[in-house]
Design a protein around this motif. Structure first.
Motif, mmCIF file in Angstrom:
data_model
loop_
_atom_site.group_PDB
_atom_site.id
_atom_site.type_symbol
_atom_site.label_atom_id
_atom_site.label_comp_id
_atom_site.label_asym_id
_atom_site.label_seq_id
_atom_site.Cartn_x
_atom_site.Cartn_y
_atom_site.Cartn_z
ATOM 1 N N SER A 82 6.509 0.813 47.892
ATOM 2 C CA SER A 82 6.470 0.859 46.428
ATOM 3 C C SER A 82 5.471 -0.091 45.770
ATOM 4 N N TYR A 140 -2.888 -14.099 47.398
ATOM 5 C CA TYR A 140 -3.235 -15.071 46.355
ATOM 6 C C TYR A 140 -3.982 -16.296 46.876
ATOM 7 N N ARG A 145 2.414 -2.355 30.401
ATOM 8 C CA ARG A 145 3.420 -1.600 31.132
ATOM 9 C C ARG A 145 4.598 -1.347 30.190
ATOM 10 N N ASN A 153 8.037 1.187 34.468
ATOM 11 C CA ASN A 153 8.329 -0.051 35.221
ATOM 12 C C ASN A 153 9.758 -0.542 34.997
ATOM 13 N N HIS A 192 -7.259 -1.066 38.571
ATOM 14 C CA HIS A 192 -6.088 -1.472 37.783
ATOM 15 C C HIS A 192 -5.858 -0.565 36.567
ATOM 16 N N THR A 197 7.474 8.327 39.729
ATOM 17 C CA THR A 197 6.971 7.236 38.899
ATOM 18 C C THR A 197 6.010 7.734 37.828
ATOM 19 N N ASP A 198 5.911 6.986 36.734
ATOM 20 C CA ASP A 198 4.930 7.337 35.693
ATOM 21 C C ASP A 198 3.499 7.136 36.183
ATOM 22 N N GLU A 199 3.348 6.412 37.311
ATOM 23 C CA GLU A 199 1.980 6.148 37.806
ATOM 24 C C GLU A 199 1.270 7.420 38.252
ATOM 25 N N TYR A 248 -3.443 -11.046 36.683
ATOM 26 C CA TYR A 248 -4.668 -10.320 37.053
ATOM 27 C C TYR A 248 -5.569 -10.094 35.831
ATOM 28 N N TYR A 267 -0.952 4.192 46.443
ATOM 29 C CA TYR A 267 0.492 4.329 46.157
ATOM 30 C C TYR A 267 0.753 5.512 45.227
ATOM 31 N N LEU A 292 5.573 -8.159 39.361
ATOM 32 C CA LEU A 292 5.233 -9.113 38.290
ATOM 33 C C LEU A 292 6.405 -9.986 37.814
ATOM 34 N N ARG A 346 -6.804 -6.588 39.915
ATOM 35 C CA ARG A 346 -6.444 -5.567 40.917
ATOM 36 C C ARG A 346 -7.522 -4.482 40.897
HETATM 37 O O1 DAU Z 1 5.204 2.215 36.567
HETATM 38 C C1 DAU Z 1 6.094 2.324 37.631
HETATM 39 C C2 DAU Z 1 5.617 1.478 38.790
HETATM 40 O O2 DAU Z 1 5.822 0.120 38.420
HETATM 41 C C3 DAU Z 1 6.325 1.802 40.103
HETATM 42 O O3 DAU Z 1 6.005 3.105 40.489
HETATM 43 C C4 DAU Z 1 5.922 0.814 41.197
HETATM 44 O O4 DAU Z 1 6.677 1.045 42.370
HETATM 45 C C5 DAU Z 1 6.184 -0.593 40.708
HETATM 46 O O5 DAU Z 1 5.763 -1.544 41.667
HETATM 47 C C6 DAU Z 1 5.465 -0.837 39.383
HETATM 48 O O6 DAU Z 1 4.026 -0.819 39.568
HETATM 49 P P1 DAU Z 1 3.052 -1.865 38.811
HETATM 50 O O7 DAU Z 1 1.806 -1.970 39.572
HETATM 51 O O8 DAU Z 1 2.980 -1.554 37.370
HETATM 52 O O9 DAU Z 1 3.966 -3.210 38.964
HETATM 53 P P2 DAU Z 1 3.601 -4.701 39.386
HETATM 54 O O10 DAU Z 1 4.843 -5.505 39.139
HETATM 55 O O11 DAU Z 1 2.964 -4.791 40.714
HETATM 56 O O12 DAU Z 1 2.521 -5.115 38.286
HETATM 57 C C7 DAU Z 1 2.817 -5.038 36.904
HETATM 58 C C8 DAU Z 1 1.584 -5.476 36.149
HETATM 59 O O13 DAU Z 1 1.385 -6.885 36.371
HETATM 60 C C9 DAU Z 1 0.310 -4.805 36.607
HETATM 61 O O14 DAU Z 1 -0.536 -4.588 35.495
HETATM 62 C C10 DAU Z 1 -0.332 -5.817 37.560
HETATM 63 C C11 DAU Z 1 0.118 -7.144 36.972
HETATM 64 N N1 DAU Z 1 0.292 -8.258 37.947
HETATM 65 C C12 DAU Z 1 1.087 -8.031 39.030
HETATM 66 C C13 DAU Z 1 1.283 -9.030 39.966
HETATM 67 C C14 DAU Z 1 2.132 -8.779 41.184
HETATM 68 C C15 DAU Z 1 -0.291 -9.482 37.718
HETATM 69 O O15 DAU Z 1 -0.975 -9.694 36.712
HETATM 70 N N2 DAU Z 1 -0.087 -10.469 38.647
HETATM 71 C C16 DAU Z 1 0.655 -10.298 39.774
HETATM 72 O O16 DAU Z 1 0.767 -11.244 40.587
#
Ligand code: DAU
Ligand code: NAD
Length: 342
Positions: free
Chosen positions: A85, A336, A217, A182, A279, A125-127, A210, A153, A193, A276
């Motif tokens: 995921s 990181y 989100r 999310n 992104h 997922t909305d992705e 990032y 993903y 996050l 990312r």
């Molecule tokens: O939208 C649904 C999705 O949400 C699900 O399908 C995924 O399984 C789930 O992991 C999530 O994906 P995201 O990529 O949106 O979630 P993440 O928590 O990894 O990141 C959220 C946002 O925060 C994204 O814009 C990247 C940013 N981020 C993430 C991490 C881990 C940072 O800025 N710093 C970080 O260290």
């Protein structure tokens, strides 16, 4: 009624199991989970001894094992949460995403066909819709928005969705799909996050945001997602896709600042790191369909949900300390570098 919940040792699956066991005491829930790095058996500890709950350690890609379990338990409904995921991991190593998220989905649906055309729900997922521009706040993802993916993903999840719809059209398998925004809440693995920022802040470590932190989100408290899936598996229309989201768009940087404030930590912990790859800028769900057809609305506001979530991480330190002391350390270093404590 017997429900198979795959991926139930992970974040949303475990919350779903707790919700269903509490609400439907006459149902039997069978959790199938491979226990990857993201699966945690200790999460399911509170229900392990319930007579109407069974845990089976099994890979959804293990066709023989999956068929044997279907034969033995004869489920009425399968809800598939099992997946790789995390977007960042998919960028580093896509292959396992294709295996679990696509092949695993096909194997579960083959089992559904083989053992009596069993009702199948795919947690998507909305992705799969790609992203929206930051300056077009009038645009939202509807169920008719074209699939347009960015990461390995999201491409694997979109491929699975297409397969699910193909099994409906070709074989008449009774399927539904939900595409949620999310989630956040208890038992969220601290690579994502919100839990990452909470855990780092509690440890006085830097908070890696990032790019410029302006990506948006659409956050939903996990229990609201569970309630929506419950409605869809009981009342959803076969062959349909339902978007799930609560109109709660927020910039990443604002989320991190809220966490700092709630924990009484200085914003100087925030550090901007390399963006990312690929992104996505903005996700925003239009939930009109699930509201008008099934009457679903989110019940937890972000202000309430984030406080409950932070409190949960404060009260369950052992749960996340166990995680971050293990293999997670290697992942963190690769991801990181040497982001230090301050
Ligand atoms: O939208 C649904 C999705 O949400 C699900 O399908 C995924 O399984 C789930 O992991 C999530 O994906 P995201 O990529 O949106 O979630 P993440 O928590 O990894 O990141 C959220 C946002 O925060 C994204 O814009 C990247 C940013 N981020 C993430 C991490 C881990 C940072 O800025 N710093 C970080 O260290
Ligand atoms: P997670 O990573 O926390 O949990 C995934 C679970 O699946 C883990 O317990 C893992 O052990 C298990 N698993 C992985 N591969 C498996 C395999 N081959 N066989 C059996 N079990 C396996 O994920 P999550 O955040 O709880 O997401 C659950 C589902 O919801 C996923 O399908 C994801 O795409 C979807 N989703 C997540 C979000 C979100 O914000 N987290 C939003 C929308 C949709």
């Amino acid at each position: 009624m017997t429900i198979f919940v795959t991926g139930g040792a992970g974040f949303i699956g475990s919350n779903f199991i707790f919700y269903m066991l509490k609400k439907y005491q006459s149902y039997k829930i069978v959790c199938i989970d491979k226990l990857t790095y993201a699966g945690n058996l200790s999460t399911l500890e509170p229900v392990m001894n319930y007579s109407n709950f069974r845990f089976v350690k099994l890979d959804i890609c293990d066709r023989k094992g999956v068929y044997e379990l279907f034969e033995e338990e004869q489920p009425d409904i399968v809800v598939n949460f099992a997946a790789e995921s995390h977007v960042d991991r998919s960028i580093k190593n896509p292959e396992i995403f294709l295996q679990t998220n696509i092949i695993g989905t096909a194997i579960l649906m083959d089992a559904c066909r083989k053992y009596g055309n069993i009702r199948y729900h795919q947690v998507s997922t909305d992705e799969v819709y790609g992203d929206l521009p930051l300056d077009r706040t009038d645009l939202f993802f509807t169920e008719n928005t074209p699939i347009h993916t960015s990461s390995p993903y999201s491409s694997s999840k979109a491929s699975a969705d297409l397969l699910v719809l193909a099994y409906y059209k070709t074989y008449g398998l009774p399927v539904t799909i939900s595409r949620c925004s999310n989630n956040y809440g208890p038992y969220h693995f601290p690579e994502k996050l919100i839990p990452l920022m909470i855990v780092n802040a509690l440890n006085n470590k830097l908070l890696p945001v990032y790019g410029e932190g302006i990506n948006v989100r659409d956050w939903l408290y996990v229990e609201d997602h569970c309630k929506a899936i419950d409605l869809i598996i009981h009342s959803g229309i076969i062959g349909e896709v339902y978007n799930i989201g609560g109109h709660n768009e927020m910039k990443n940087i604002d989320i991190v600042k809220i966490i700092c404030k709630e924990l009484g930590k200085p914003e100087s912990l925030i550090t901007f790191v390399e963006d990312r790859r690929g992104h996505d800028m903005r996700y925003a769900i239009d939930p009109t369909k699930i509201y008008t057809e099934l009457g679903w609305l989110p019940e937890t506001t972000f202000a309430e949900g984030i406080r409950k979530t932070i409190q949960w991480y404060l009260d369950n330190q052992e749960w996340w300390e166990d995680i971050i002391s293990g293999e997670y350390q290697n992942y963190y270093k690769k991801m990181y570098g040497n982001l230090e404590e301050v």
